[in-house]
Write a protein that holds these residues in place. Structure first.
Motif, PDB file in Angstrom:
ATOM      1  N   ARG A 162     118.238  62.166  -7.096  1.00 53.65           N
ATOM      2  CA  ARG A 162     119.439  61.392  -6.731  1.00 53.65           C
ATOM      3  C   ARG A 162     119.045  59.987  -6.278  1.00 53.65           C
ATOM      4  O   ARG A 162     119.449  59.515  -5.226  1.00 53.65           O
ATOM      5  CB  ARG A 162     120.225  62.116  -5.636  1.00 53.65           C
ATOM      6  N   ILE A 163     118.242  59.317  -7.087  1.00 54.99           N
ATOM      7  CA  ILE A 163     117.775  57.960  -6.760  1.00 54.99           C
ATOM      8  C   ILE A 163     118.427  56.949  -7.703  1.00 54.99           C
ATOM      9  O   ILE A 163     118.420  57.129  -8.924  1.00 54.99           O
ATOM     10  CB  ILE A 163     116.244  57.855  -6.864  1.00 54.99           C
ATOM     11  N   GLY A 164     118.988  55.900  -7.118  1.00 60.40           N
ATOM     12  CA  GLY A 164     119.594  54.836  -7.895  1.00 60.40           C
ATOM     13  C   GLY A 164     119.011  53.487  -7.533  1.00 60.40           C
ATOM     14  O   GLY A 164     118.096  53.384  -6.703  1.00 60.40           O
ATOM     15  N   ALA A 165     119.524  52.437  -8.159  1.00 56.09           N
ATOM     16  CA  ALA A 165     119.050  51.072  -7.914  1.00 56.09           C
ATOM     17  C   ALA A 165     120.240  50.150  -7.678  1.00 56.09           C
ATOM     18  O   ALA A 165     121.240  50.233  -8.403  1.00 56.09           O
ATOM     19  CB  ALA A 165     118.217  50.569  -9.085  1.00 56.09           C
ATOM     20  N   GLN A 166     120.121  49.309  -6.668  1.00 55.55           N
ATOM     21  CA  GLN A 166     121.114  48.275  -6.382  1.00 55.55           C
ATOM     22  C   GLN A 166     120.412  46.922  -6.450  1.00 55.55           C
ATOM     23  O   GLN A 166     119.579  46.593  -5.613  1.00 55.55           O
ATOM     24  CB  GLN A 166     121.720  48.470  -4.995  1.00 55.55           C
ATOM     25  N   GLY A 167     120.718  46.158  -7.488  1.00 53.09           N
ATOM     26  CA  GLY A 167     120.120  44.845  -7.646  1.00 53.09           C
ATOM     27  C   GLY A 167     121.120  43.752  -7.340  1.00 53.09           C
ATOM     28  O   GLY A 167     122.324  43.931  -7.523  1.00 53.09           O
ATOM     29  N   ILE A 168     120.608  42.626  -6.889  1.00 54.32           N
ATOM     30  CA  ILE A 168     121.451  41.475  -6.603  1.00 54.32           C
ATOM     31  C   ILE A 168     120.885  40.262  -7.326  1.00 54.32           C
ATOM     32  O   ILE A 168     119.674  40.025  -7.317  1.00 54.32           O
ATOM     33  CB  ILE A 168     121.544  41.177  -5.088  1.00 54.32           C
ATOM     34  N   CYS A 169     121.760  39.531  -8.008  1.00 54.30           N
ATOM     35  CA  CYS A 169     121.403  38.280  -8.679  1.00 54.30           C
ATOM     36  C   CYS A 169     120.257  38.512  -9.665  1.00 54.30           C
ATOM     37  O   CYS A 169     120.326  39.398 -10.501  1.00 54.30           O
ATOM     38  CB  CYS A 169     121.093  37.215  -7.627  1.00 54.30           C
ATOM     39  N   GLY A 170     119.178  37.747  -9.587  1.00 54.43           N
ATOM     40  CA  GLY A 170     118.132  37.789 -10.596  1.00 54.43           C
ATOM     41  C   GLY A 170     117.373  39.089 -10.689  1.00 54.43           C
ATOM     42  O   GLY A 170     116.871  39.450 -11.751  1.00 54.43           O
ATOM     43  N   LEU A 171     117.248  39.827  -9.583  1.00 56.79           N
ATOM     44  CA  LEU A 171     116.566  41.118  -9.648  1.00 56.79           C
ATOM     45  C   LEU A 171     117.468  42.192 -10.241  1.00 56.79           C
ATOM     46  O   LEU A 171     116.992  43.290 -10.565  1.00 56.79           O
ATOM     47  CB  LEU A 171     116.085  41.524  -8.255  1.00 56.79           C
ATOM     48  N   SER A 172     118.772  41.905 -10.409  1.00 57.31           N
ATOM     49  CA  SER A 172     119.682  42.858 -11.048  1.00 57.31           C
ATOM     50  C   SER A 172     119.305  43.100 -12.498  1.00 57.31           C
ATOM     51  O   SER A 172     119.287  44.242 -12.974  1.00 57.31           O
ATOM     52  CB  SER A 172     121.121  42.328 -10.998  1.00 57.31           C
ATOM     53  N   GLY A 173     119.031  42.015 -13.226  1.00 54.34           N
ATOM     54  CA  GLY A 173     118.660  42.158 -14.622  1.00 54.34           C
ATOM     55  C   GLY A 173     117.408  42.998 -14.767  1.00 54.34           C
ATOM     56  O   GLY A 173     117.279  43.809 -15.694  1.00 54.34           O
ATOM     57  N   MET A 174     116.461  42.825 -13.843  1.00 56.46           N
ATOM     58  CA  MET A 174     115.228  43.595 -13.893  1.00 56.46           C
ATOM     59  C   MET A 174     115.474  45.047 -13.511  1.00 56.46           C
ATOM     60  O   MET A 174     114.782  45.954 -13.996  1.00 56.46           O
ATOM     61  CB  MET A 174     114.182  42.938 -13.011  1.00 56.46           C
ATOM     62  N   ALA A 175     116.470  45.302 -12.650  1.00 53.14           N
ATOM     63  CA  ALA A 175     116.831  46.680 -12.325  1.00 53.14           C
ATOM     64  C   ALA A 175     117.367  47.393 -13.563  1.00 53.14           C
ATOM     65  O   ALA A 175     117.031  48.555 -13.824  1.00 53.14           O
ATOM     66  CB  ALA A 175     117.865  46.703 -11.205  1.00 53.14           C
TER      67      ALA A 175
END
Length: 375
Positions: A162-175
């Protein structure tokens, strides 16, 4: 004023023609281990953090390595009343920010809601390792997301499936890029998403002409000889600006030290976060300096969204603002995978509103998304 013209203006003027400037806060030695203040949205931030720690959340400084052997610095946020195994989120961004800024704010909020969260500094930035400082790498920074998942999955309190990713701005694309290649990431949410490969190789709204793209490549290529000869690394804003004559106009700052009186709205928006008490941090590239000058080269070579179709059947939620200059990145990704990617446009919000405006950021909706997709 258009962003493309503004970049050239910043490079050409520097501090000249500056308007009034909000004084930056003074920071002492910051270990990154401060517990922060208690009380959601009421107490003052402490320890170099730009937000207050919720009284129901415990924050611990941690370290772990990615598969390249680079040590990453992070803060682990855990609900104080945690029982059993909990869902978890890796959190990072914006590009050039540090964990004491936006990613920490998001991690704190989701920990308050019952998640174990990990806000991390990408390789070469903040307190993370990497000998050359302030380098952006689409490959290594994408790997950083998977390394964060490694760490979270080893925690006894975390439900590994149950692991997800929350990216913001430029690190979002990498997420998103990481999730396409790492099926352990069960769901991805982004806020004010940027595709940094597209931004650096194409310019804002893809304005670079073929000739300008070649000029940028030529400039970066020459700069490598200069850096090799000097044994040092020049600085340059991530999106390479051009002057009024159409020539590359390198600047050693991403944002000006002081705001020009006729600054464009996008520069003003970023300045009002990174260069004022609202969001300034001394380790943030965006607050203090610029990226290593040859950073855009690897982003020309690495396209981030090539395998976005591999995210399915897992889901992504892309949050953007109706007034965000970056909105088109989220819209275009959603169009490529409409059955996998949902788009949420926040009325009246600009790009930076989604950094720290807790009254605007749709945390309830994002929480619902993760609750459903990390079940």
């Amino acid at each position: 004023m258009e962003r493309r013209k503004a970049l050239g203006l910043i490079a050409a003027t520097g501090a000249a023609g500056a308007a009034s400037f909000t004084a930056l806060p003074a920071f002492g030695e910051d270990s990154g281990r401060a517990a922060g203040a208690t009380g959601r949205g009421k107490a003052a931030a402490t320890g170099g953090y730009t937000f207050a720690l919720d009284k129901n959340v415990k924050r611990t400084s941690v370290r772990f390595e990615n598969r390249y052997g680079i040590e990453l610095a992070a803060d682990l946020y855990v609900p104080r009343n945690a029982r059993g195994k909990l869902p978890a989120l890796a959190v990072s961004g914006p590009f050039g920010a540090v964990k004491e800024q936006v990613s920490g704010l998001y991690a704190n909020e989701f920990a308050r809601r019952g998640y174990v969260t990990l806000a991390f500094d990408p390789s070469f930035t903040g307190e993370s390792g990497g000998r050359v400082r302030d380098v952006g790498s689409p490959d290594i920074n994408t790997e950083d997301w998977s390394a964060a998942v490694d760490f979270l999955g080893l925690q006894k309190i975390v439900a590994r499936e149950r692991i997800g990713a929350q990216g913001i701005c430029g690190l979002s694309g990498m997420a998103l890029t990481a999730a396409a290649a790492d099926s352990r990431i069960k769901a991805v949410a982004t806020a004010a998403m940027y595709d940094m490969s597209r931004a650096m190789s194409r310019g804002y709204q893809d304005y670079y002409t073929r000739e300008q793209r070649q000029k940028v490549v030529d400039h970066l290529s020459r700069q490598r000889w200069i850096d090799a000869e000097k044994g040092t690394y020049a600085r340059l804003s991530a999106e390479v600006p051009f002057d009024e004559n159409g020539n590359v106009a390198p600047s050693d700052r991403g944002l000006p030290e002081t705001l020009p009186a006729d600054a464009d709205p996008i520069t003003t928006m970023f300045f009002d976060y990174y260069r004022t008490k609202r969001g300034y941090h001394p380790r943030s590239i965006n607050s203090t300096t610029a990226w290593t000058g040859t950073t855009p080269m690897s982003f020309f070579a690495f396209r981030q969204m090539t395998n976005i179709d591999m995210l399915a059947p897992r889901k992504a939620l892309l949050v953007t603002g109706s007034k965000a200059h970056s909105r088109y990145y989220s819209e275009d990704v959603q169009k490529t995978a409409p059955d996998t990617v949902d788009l949420l446009v926040v009325p009246g919000a600009d790009h930076v509103d989604l950094y720290d405006r807790e009254d605007i950021i749709p945390f309830d909706r994002i929480d619902e998304f993760f609750t459903e997709n990390l079940a």
